[in-house]
Scaffold this motif. Structure first.
Motif, PDB file in Angstrom:
ATOM      1  N   LYS A 208     -29.946 105.229  56.595  1.00  0.00           N
ATOM      2  CA  LYS A 208     -29.062 104.958  57.745  1.00  0.00           C
ATOM      3  C   LYS A 208     -29.211 103.521  58.235  1.00  0.00           C
ATOM      4  CE  LYS A 208     -30.995 108.262  60.135  1.00  0.00           C
ATOM      5  NZ  LYS A 208     -31.916 108.723  59.063  1.00  0.00           N
ATOM      6  N   SER A 209     -30.460 103.124  58.499  1.00  0.00           N
ATOM      7  CA  SER A 209     -30.695 101.769  59.018  1.00  0.00           C
ATOM      8  C   SER A 209     -30.306 100.720  57.987  1.00  0.00           C
ATOM      9  CB  SER A 209     -32.165 101.597  59.408  1.00  0.00           C
ATOM     10  OG  SER A 209     -32.512 102.532  60.401  1.00  0.00           O
ATOM     11  N   SER A 210     -30.531 101.042  56.725  1.00  0.00           N
ATOM     12  CA  SER A 210     -30.172 100.098  55.655  1.00  0.00           C
ATOM     13  C   SER A 210     -28.663  99.902  55.577  1.00  0.00           C
ATOM     14  CB  SER A 210     -30.691 100.596  54.310  1.00  0.00           C
ATOM     15  OG  SER A 210     -32.091 100.746  54.358  1.00  0.00           O
TER      16      SER A 210
ATOM     17  N   TYR B  60     -39.740 100.546  54.542  1.00  0.00           N
ATOM     18  CA  TYR B  60     -39.233 101.643  55.354  1.00  0.00           C
ATOM     19  C   TYR B  60     -39.880 101.604  56.728  1.00  0.00           C
ATOM     20  CZ  TYR B  60     -38.139 106.332  56.983  1.00  0.00           C
ATOM     21  OH  TYR B  60     -37.703 107.395  57.729  1.00  0.00           O
ATOM     22  N   GLU B  61     -39.059 101.306  57.730  1.00  0.00           N
ATOM     23  CA  GLU B  61     -39.543 101.349  59.108  1.00  0.00           C
ATOM     24  C   GLU B  61     -38.778 102.440  59.830  1.00  0.00           C
ATOM     25  OE1 GLU B  61     -39.589  97.540  61.277  1.00  0.00           O
ATOM     26  OE2 GLU B  61     -39.004  96.692  59.342  1.00  0.00           O
ATOM     27  N   PRO B  62     -39.449 103.546  60.140  1.00  0.00           N
ATOM     28  CA  PRO B  62     -38.737 104.621  60.834  1.00  0.00           C
ATOM     29  C   PRO B  62     -38.143 104.124  62.158  1.00  0.00           C
ATOM     30  CG  PRO B  62     -40.861 105.389  60.041  1.00  0.00           C
ATOM     31  CD  PRO B  62     -40.834 103.902  59.825  1.00  0.00           C
ATOM     32  N   THR B  63     -36.917 104.502  62.396  1.00  0.00           N
ATOM     33  CA  THR B  63     -36.191 104.043  63.579  1.00  0.00           C
ATOM     34  C   THR B  63     -36.349 105.072  64.690  1.00  0.00           C
ATOM     35  OG1 THR B  63     -34.546 103.392  61.963  1.00  0.00           O
ATOM     36  CG2 THR B  63     -33.928 103.152  64.277  1.00  0.00           C
ATOM     37  N   VAL B  64     -36.450 104.636  65.924  1.00  0.00           N
ATOM     38  CA  VAL B  64     -36.300 105.584  67.021  1.00  0.00           C
ATOM     39  C   VAL B  64     -34.811 105.651  67.328  1.00  0.00           C
ATOM     40  CG1 VAL B  64     -36.857 106.167  69.396  1.00  0.00           C
ATOM     41  CG2 VAL B  64     -38.593 105.164  67.923  1.00  0.00           C
TER      42      VAL B  64
ATOM     43  N   LEU C 252     -24.591 103.348  66.784  1.00  0.00           N
ATOM     44  CA  LEU C 252     -25.885 103.864  67.195  1.00  0.00           C
ATOM     45  C   LEU C 252     -26.607 104.388  65.964  1.00  0.00           C
ATOM     46  CD1 LEU C 252     -27.618 104.480  69.729  1.00  0.00           C
ATOM     47  CD2 LEU C 252     -26.703 106.792  69.598  1.00  0.00           C
ATOM     48  N   ASP C 253     -27.712 103.739  65.634  1.00  0.00           N
ATOM     49  CA  ASP C 253     -28.529 104.125  64.487  1.00  0.00           C
ATOM     50  C   ASP C 253     -29.629 105.045  65.007  1.00  0.00           C
ATOM     51  OD1 ASP C 253     -29.955 104.247  62.127  1.00  0.00           O
ATOM     52  OD2 ASP C 253     -30.832 102.244  62.358  1.00  0.00           O
ATOM     53  N   THR C 254     -29.596 106.289  64.576  1.00  0.00           N
ATOM     54  CA  THR C 254     -30.527 107.270  65.142  1.00  0.00           C
ATOM     55  C   THR C 254     -31.779 107.420  64.289  1.00  0.00           C
ATOM     56  OG1 THR C 254     -29.485 109.093  63.973  1.00  0.00           O
ATOM     57  CG2 THR C 254     -28.629 108.566  66.171  1.00  0.00           C
ATOM     58  N   GLY C 255     -32.767 108.099  64.856  1.00  0.00           N
ATOM     59  CA  GLY C 255     -34.067 108.206  64.203  1.00  0.00           C
ATOM     60  C   GLY C 255     -34.150 109.254  63.118  1.00  0.00           C
TER      61      GLY C 255
HETATM   62 MG    MG Z   1     -33.685 104.270  60.341  1.00  0.00          MG
END
Ligand code: MG
Ligand code: GDP
Length: 173
Positions: free
Chosen positions: A16-18, A32-36, A57-60
């Motif tokens: 998702k974040s990528s 890989y950095e887990p997102t909040v 909105l990028d969710t965790g």
């Molecule tokens: Mg993420």
């Protein structure tokens, strides 16, 4: 100018974040950095000439905050639901998230795109493309794309498909 609020949902680690980073900045990170939770703003001119201000909105991906997740869903105009083609579990999770969205919104007429990310990992494929195409067409009734955030394949198309789908849903109301 149209304001559109989009939420990216999916299991942890599907990209998702990528996808958001590739779309916003043209950058891919192998760490890989887990997102909040992170919110981005982007201006986009569609081929029809209309300017859109999109909030992403990028969710965790983890559901530590169900109340927050519900609020995010309630206030969103459109959804990008992501799984990873090399992870069958994440495809199941995507179905659950879509059900959650339908329940919270109280309608199936929701701008939504199903995204199978990590298409570059085809050798490790666990989710067949046919299966996803059929689910998107017959169950979710939404556009479907396989993407690679790593190689910037079909990433821009997600947002185009979603904005188009948002207009179709609006006209159906
Ligand atoms: Mg993420
Ligand atoms: P999120 O938890 O859904 O936000 O996932 P991330 O965007 O943080 O990505 C999780 C991991 O998968 C990271 O190590 C990324 O580098 C990797 N990744 C993300 N997208 C792709 C892709 O399209 N292809 C490949 N091979 N790896 C990816």
């Amino acid at each position: 100018m149209k304001q559109v609020r989009l939420v990216v949902l999916g299991a942890g680690g599907v990209g998702k974040s990528s996808l958001v980073s590739q779309f916003m900045r043209g950058v891919f990170n192998t760490f890989y950095e887990p997102t909040v939770e992170e919110c981005y703003r982007h201006f986009l001119q569609l081929p029809d000439g209309n300017m859109h201000c999109i909030e992403i909105l990028d969710t965790g991906g983890t559901h530590q905050f169900p109340a927050m997740q519900e609020l995010n869903i309630k206030t969103a105009h459109g959804f990008i639901i992501v799984y990873s083609i090399d992870d069958a579990e994440s495809f199941k999770e995507a179905h659950k998230l879509r059900k959650l969205v339908v329940n919270v919104k109280g309608t199936e007429n929701i701008p939504l795109v199903m995204v199978g990310n990590k298409s570059d990992l085809a050798v490790d494929r666990e989710v067949q493309k046919d299966e996803a195409v059929t689910a998107a067409r017959e169950e979710w009734r939404c556009p479907f794309l396989e993407t690679s955030a790593k190689y910037n394949r079909n990433v821009y198309d997600i947002f185009l498909a979603l904005l188009n789908s948002a207009e179709t849903c609006e006209n159906r109301d």
